[in-house]
Design a protein around this motif. Structure first.
Motif, mmCIF file in Angstrom:
data_model
loop_
_atom_site.group_PDB
_atom_site.id
_atom_site.type_symbol
_atom_site.label_atom_id
_atom_site.label_comp_id
_atom_site.label_asym_id
_atom_site.label_seq_id
_atom_site.Cartn_x
_atom_site.Cartn_y
_atom_site.Cartn_z
ATOM 1 N N LYS A 86 -6.906 7.508 -9.560
ATOM 2 C CA LYS A 86 -6.089 6.556 -8.808
ATOM 3 C C LYS A 86 -6.734 6.163 -7.479
ATOM 4 C CE LYS A 86 -2.706 6.192 -11.741
ATOM 5 N NZ LYS A 86 -2.443 4.909 -12.427
ATOM 6 N N SER A 87 -7.543 7.043 -6.921
ATOM 7 C CA SER A 87 -8.208 6.750 -5.641
ATOM 8 C C SER A 87 -9.138 5.554 -5.733
ATOM 9 C CB SER A 87 -9.010 7.969 -5.169
ATOM 10 O OG SER A 87 -8.164 9.048 -4.892
ATOM 11 N N LEU A 88 -9.719 5.341 -6.906
ATOM 12 C CA LEU A 88 -10.687 4.249 -7.068
ATOM 13 C C LEU A 88 -10.070 2.903 -6.737
ATOM 14 C CD1 LEU A 88 -12.552 5.292 -10.342
ATOM 15 C CD2 LEU A 88 -13.152 5.798 -7.972
ATOM 16 N N ASP A 89 -8.901 2.613 -7.320
ATOM 17 C CA ASP A 89 -8.240 1.333 -7.061
ATOM 18 C C ASP A 89 -7.542 1.319 -5.707
ATOM 19 O OD1 ASP A 89 -9.045 0.205 -9.463
ATOM 20 O OD2 ASP A 89 -7.308 0.978 -10.543
ATOM 21 N N LEU A 90 -6.979 2.447 -5.343
ATOM 22 C CA LEU A 90 -6.227 2.524 -4.084
ATOM 23 C C LEU A 90 -7.110 2.204 -2.883
ATOM 24 C CD1 LEU A 90 -3.373 3.362 -3.009
ATOM 25 C CD2 LEU A 90 -4.375 5.620 -2.598
ATOM 26 N N GLY A 109 -15.416 7.772 -11.590
ATOM 27 C CA GLY A 109 -16.341 6.708 -11.206
ATOM 28 C C GLY A 109 -17.787 7.180 -11.207
ATOM 29 N N ALA A 135 2.204 1.757 -3.408
ATOM 30 C CA ALA A 135 1.182 2.292 -4.306
ATOM 31 C C ALA A 135 1.091 3.811 -4.174
ATOM 32 C CB ALA A 135 -0.167 1.645 -4.013
ATOM 33 N N GLN A 148 0.824 -1.210 0.000
ATOM 34 C CA GLN A 148 0.000 0.000 0.000
ATOM 35 C C GLN A 148 0.855 1.256 0.000
ATOM 36 O OE1 GLN A 148 -2.231 -1.216 3.466
ATOM 37 N NE2 GLN A 148 -4.110 -1.481 2.268
ATOM 38 N N SER A 155 -10.385 0.995 -3.272
ATOM 39 C CA SER A 155 -11.486 0.116 -3.716
ATOM 40 C C SER A 155 -12.821 0.842 -3.596
ATOM 41 C CB SER A 155 -11.510 -1.178 -2.903
ATOM 42 O OG SER A 155 -10.343 -1.929 -3.125
ATOM 43 N N ASP A 162 -16.059 3.231 -5.525
ATOM 44 C CA ASP A 162 -16.832 3.304 -6.764
ATOM 45 C C ASP A 162 -16.794 4.694 -7.383
ATOM 46 O OD1 ASP A 162 -17.844 0.587 -6.750
ATOM 47 O OD2 ASP A 162 -19.077 1.190 -5.050
ATOM 48 N N ASP A 214 -8.269 2.506 5.157
ATOM 49 C CA ASP A 214 -8.648 3.388 4.057
ATOM 50 C C ASP A 214 -8.436 4.852 4.442
ATOM 51 O OD1 ASP A 214 -9.515 1.251 2.383
ATOM 52 O OD2 ASP A 214 -11.382 1.157 3.511
ATOM 53 N N SER A 274 -18.847 4.790 -2.139
ATOM 54 C CA SER A 274 -19.109 3.389 -2.428
ATOM 55 C C SER A 274 -20.607 3.157 -2.570
ATOM 56 C CB SER A 274 -18.557 2.504 -1.312
ATOM 57 O OG SER A 274 -18.914 1.155 -1.524
#
Length: 200
Positions: free
Chosen positions: A42-46, A69, A17, A14, A48, A50, A149, A139
């Protein structure tokens, strides 16, 4: 004043990343609009998530200046600072974690229902000793975001806050202008177009 993110919660992967994102931000230089666009993607994958958004505080409103997203299509959206979770994040400087939009009094439930949002996490963006906005992830399911998170998003917000500082210090000293104009040409970008469109 917000405390620094607790990096002891994060794994080596993490942290790596975050470093990779920081490297990508550095390559973009002082183009704040491009940096914000990169961070929300990048925040979406970092995390998780939506959806992700960067909101800047402008007078008595919070304005969506970068989106990804499920927040796509909301660029330029304006919310009252005094009655939004993001506004509370800016005023207090504290991380705000909404575990369920259906029961949280800090959020606009109808707006969340329209976008399909069930939980959100917002961290303050600090610039020149002031909280000037938030980095927020969303989300479609309740209880999506935890302390890890919060630490991840907090680190990303610190990186973005530093970029906001240097962008304003070494170029145009106006965050609104930096967020709504192209660095190279000085022309208005998509964020300003949607801002004017929504106001009209």
């Amino acid at each position: 004043m917000p405390s620094s993110p607790d990096t002891t919660l994060l794994s080596r992967e993490q942290l790596l990343a975050i470093i990779r994102i920081q490297t990508e931000i550095a390559k973009l230089g002082l183009d704040l609009a491009q940096v914000m666009a990169l961070v929300v993607v990048k925040s979406l994958d970092l995390i998780s998530a939506d959806g992700a958004v960067i909101e800047l505080a402008e007078l008595d409103e919070m304005v969506y200046r970068a989106v990804s997203g499920i927040a796509e299509g909301q660029l330029g959206l304006r919310l009252k600072l005094s009655s939004s979770m993001s506004g509370l994040c800016v005023v207090t400087g504290d991380i705000q974690n909404c575990r369920d939009t259906e029961s949280d009094v800090r959020v606009d439930r109808k707006a969340c229902q329209r976008m399909g949002i069930r939980s959100m996490l917002a961290v303050p963006l600090k610039y020149a000793d002031s909280n000037v906005g938030v980095l927020k992830v969303m989300s479609k399911t309740p209880n999506s975001f935890n302390a890890t998170d919060e630490a991840m998003l907090g680190l990303l917000a610190e990186v973005l806050g530093a970029d906001m500082f240097f962008a304003a210090k070494y170029a145009e000293n106006d965050l609104f202008h930096r967020a709504t104009h192209d660095q190279m040409t000085g022309l208005a970008n998509r964020a300003l177009f949607f801002d004017r469109f929504r106001n009209a």
